[in-house]
Structures are given as C-alpha cells and as structure tokens.
Design a protein around this motif. Structure first.
Motif, PDB file in Angstrom:
ATOM      1  N   PRO A 127      40.257  26.860  -7.446  1.00  0.00           N
ATOM      2  CA  PRO A 127      40.540  25.438  -7.647  1.00  0.00           C
ATOM      3  C   PRO A 127      41.823  25.262  -8.454  1.00  0.00           C
ATOM      4  O   PRO A 127      42.182  26.116  -9.261  1.00  0.00           O
ATOM      5  CB  PRO A 127      39.318  24.937  -8.432  1.00  0.00           C
ATOM      6  CG  PRO A 127      38.700  26.145  -9.026  1.00  0.00           C
ATOM      7  CD  PRO A 127      39.059  27.299  -8.144  1.00  0.00           C
ATOM      8  N   ASN A 184      36.479  16.326  -5.373  1.00  0.00           N
ATOM      9  CA  ASN A 184      35.198  16.742  -4.760  1.00  0.00           C
ATOM     10  C   ASN A 184      34.324  17.399  -5.755  1.00  0.00           C
ATOM     11  O   ASN A 184      33.988  18.411  -5.932  1.00  0.00           O
ATOM     12  CB  ASN A 184      35.453  17.641  -3.555  1.00  0.00           C
ATOM     13  CG  ASN A 184      36.248  16.933  -2.507  1.00  0.00           C
ATOM     14  OD1 ASN A 184      36.382  15.731  -2.527  1.00  0.00           O
ATOM     15  ND2 ASN A 184      36.803  17.689  -1.573  1.00  0.00           N
ATOM     16  N   ARG A 200      37.081  19.263 -17.010  1.00  0.00           N
ATOM     17  CA  ARG A 200      36.504  18.186 -16.203  1.00  0.00           C
ATOM     18  C   ARG A 200      36.820  18.447 -14.726  1.00  0.00           C
ATOM     19  O   ARG A 200      37.907  18.871 -14.390  1.00  0.00           O
ATOM     20  CB  ARG A 200      37.092  16.842 -16.600  1.00  0.00           C
ATOM     21  CG  ARG A 200      36.893  16.492 -18.057  1.00  0.00           C
ATOM     22  CD  ARG A 200      37.476  15.120 -18.370  1.00  0.00           C
ATOM     23  NE  ARG A 200      37.615  14.855 -19.775  1.00  0.00           N
ATOM     24  CZ  ARG A 200      36.638  14.539 -20.600  1.00  0.00           C
ATOM     25  NH1 ARG A 200      35.408  14.477 -20.143  1.00  0.00           N
ATOM     26  NH2 ARG A 200      36.857  14.302 -21.873  1.00  0.00           N
ATOM     27  N   LYS A 201      35.846  18.146 -13.872  1.00  0.00           N
ATOM     28  CA  LYS A 201      36.073  18.231 -12.431  1.00  0.00           C
ATOM     29  C   LYS A 201      36.812  16.983 -11.982  1.00  0.00           C
ATOM     30  O   LYS A 201      36.529  15.887 -12.434  1.00  0.00           O
ATOM     31  CB  LYS A 201      34.750  18.351 -11.692  1.00  0.00           C
ATOM     32  CG  LYS A 201      34.097  19.694 -11.905  1.00  0.00           C
ATOM     33  CD  LYS A 201      32.855  19.850 -11.074  1.00  0.00           C
ATOM     34  CE  LYS A 201      33.265  19.656  -9.650  1.00  0.00           C
ATOM     35  NZ  LYS A 201      32.465  20.249  -8.649  1.00  0.00           N
ATOM     36  N   VAL A 202      37.758  17.182 -11.068  1.00  0.00           N
ATOM     37  CA  VAL A 202      38.516  16.077 -10.506  1.00  0.00           C
ATOM     38  C   VAL A 202      38.378  16.168  -8.993  1.00  0.00           C
ATOM     39  O   VAL A 202      38.584  17.232  -8.414  1.00  0.00           O
ATOM     40  CB  VAL A 202      40.008  16.186 -10.894  1.00  0.00           C
ATOM     41  CG1 VAL A 202      40.801  15.029 -10.317  1.00  0.00           C
ATOM     42  CG2 VAL A 202      40.166  16.250 -12.405  1.00  0.00           C
ATOM     43  N   LEU A 216      31.021  23.335 -19.327  1.00  0.00           N
ATOM     44  CA  LEU A 216      32.253  22.560 -19.275  1.00  0.00           C
ATOM     45  C   LEU A 216      33.169  22.792 -20.470  1.00  0.00           C
ATOM     46  O   LEU A 216      34.231  22.187 -20.554  1.00  0.00           O
ATOM     47  CB  LEU A 216      31.932  21.066 -19.149  1.00  0.00           C
ATOM     48  CG  LEU A 216      31.181  20.678 -17.879  1.00  0.00           C
ATOM     49  CD1 LEU A 216      30.858  19.192 -17.884  1.00  0.00           C
ATOM     50  CD2 LEU A 216      31.962  21.051 -16.642  1.00  0.00           C
ATOM     51  N   LEU A 249      30.742  25.453 -11.615  1.00  0.00           N
ATOM     52  CA  LEU A 249      31.620  24.289 -11.539  1.00  0.00           C
ATOM     53  C   LEU A 249      31.783  23.782 -10.117  1.00  0.00           C
ATOM     54  O   LEU A 249      32.064  22.609  -9.894  1.00  0.00           O
ATOM     55  CB  LEU A 249      32.989  24.622 -12.130  1.00  0.00           C
ATOM     56  CG  LEU A 249      33.010  24.787 -13.640  1.00  0.00           C
ATOM     57  CD1 LEU A 249      34.317  25.410 -14.087  1.00  0.00           C
ATOM     58  CD2 LEU A 249      32.789  23.443 -14.319  1.00  0.00           C
ATOM     59  N   GLY A 250      31.615  24.659  -9.139  1.00  0.00           N
ATOM     60  CA  GLY A 250      31.739  24.254  -7.749  1.00  0.00           C
ATOM     61  C   GLY A 250      33.178  24.036  -7.332  1.00  0.00           C
ATOM     62  O   GLY A 250      34.106  24.505  -7.966  1.00  0.00           O
ATOM     63  N   SER A 251      33.354  23.286  -6.241  1.00  0.00           N
ATOM     64  CA  SER A 251      34.697  23.081  -5.693  1.00  0.00           C
ATOM     65  C   SER A 251      35.357  21.864  -6.313  1.00  0.00           C
ATOM     66  O   SER A 251      34.730  21.084  -7.008  1.00  0.00           O
ATOM     67  CB  SER A 251      34.610  22.922  -4.174  1.00  0.00           C
ATOM     68  OG  SER A 251      33.855  21.776  -3.861  1.00  0.00           O
ATOM     69  N   GLY A 252      36.627  21.705  -6.016  1.00  0.00           N
ATOM     70  CA  GLY A 252      37.392  20.576  -6.534  1.00  0.00           C
ATOM     71  C   GLY A 252      38.345  21.010  -7.619  1.00  0.00           C
ATOM     72  O   GLY A 252      38.190  22.072  -8.224  1.00  0.00           O
ATOM     73  N   LEU A 294      40.334  21.047 -11.234  1.00  0.00           N
ATOM     74  CA  LEU A 294      39.829  21.045 -12.606  1.00  0.00           C
ATOM     75  C   LEU A 294      40.906  20.548 -13.561  1.00  0.00           C
ATOM     76  O   LEU A 294      42.087  20.861 -13.394  1.00  0.00           O
ATOM     77  CB  LEU A 294      39.395  22.459 -12.996  1.00  0.00           C
ATOM     78  CG  LEU A 294      38.324  23.086 -12.115  1.00  0.00           C
ATOM     79  CD1 LEU A 294      38.163  24.563 -12.447  1.00  0.00           C
ATOM     80  CD2 LEU A 294      37.008  22.348 -12.265  1.00  0.00           C
TER      81      LEU A 294
END
Length: 120
Positions: free
Chosen positions: A20, A120, A116-118, A53, A90-93, A95
């Motif tokens: 990511p 998707n 923080r995820k940004v 996080l 955290l998965g995709s998308g 950061l």
C-alpha cells in the motif's frame, strides 16, 4: 550490492508495487523533524502487538527489525518497517501516518503517531 542476508536479495519480500502507498500528514512530518532534532535519526516499526494502528518511533537501531519485516517506505527520511501480520490486519488501501492529539509530553517519542487507512 545487497548483502546475501538481505530479505530483498533472497526474494522473501513482496514486490514493492504490491504494497500500500504510505504518505504522511503535515503534522506528522513536522513532529518527525522536531523529534529528529532532539533524538537524532529516527525509524518506525509497526508490529501486530498492541494497537494495530499505532507504530513505534525510536532512534535508528533501537528497534529490532525482524528478517520478515517489510520496509513499507520512508517518511521524512525515516524508514518505516511493518510486520507482515500488521500489514495483513490493516488490509488494502493507502496508509497515512498522522499525529494523535497532544497528550502528556509533547516532545516524547512514545504514543505520538497513528497510521490511518485512506481509501478502500
């Protein structure tokens, strides 16, 4: 030439294009600059212990980077390492490295940053 024990050299690391994107807020960059002036060169290590996080920020060399940890990128000249398990959580998308609200010692290293995820 990479060292033979370098995980990238051994083909153990994911293709960087599959990782990511990592960016930082202006507040995070400014805090890194202030902390670097006080403590010297810094690094980040994000593992799956504690809050997924919240990465740890310490002087370079003071955090043990495991052979399986992944260099996600650099923020304001600081290497950002992440454990594969934390990356999975955290998965995709994309950061974003940001700063938590002021708490206690505003100049200390502990507990100041958040990922923080940004998207998707």
């Amino acid at each position: 030439m990479p060292h033979p024990s370098d995980p990238y050299c051994l083909g153990l690391m994911p293709d960087p294009s599959e990782l990511p994107a990592l960016a930082a807020s202006v507040d995070a960059v400014m805090l890194i600059i202030r902390l670097s002036a006080r403590y010297g060169p810094l690094m980040f290590l994000h593992d799956a212990t504690g809050d997924v996080l919240q990465p740890r920020c310490r002087p370079v060399g003071s955090l043990p980077v495991d052979d399986h940890d992944i260099k996600l990128g650099e923020v304001a000249g600081c290497e950002y390492w992440i454990a594969p398990s934390a990356l999975d959580q955290l998965g995709s998308g994309a950061l974003l490295l940001d700063v938590l609200e002021e708490r206690g010692d505003a100049t200390g290293l502990a507990g100041r940053f958040v990922l923080r995820k940004v998207g998707n």
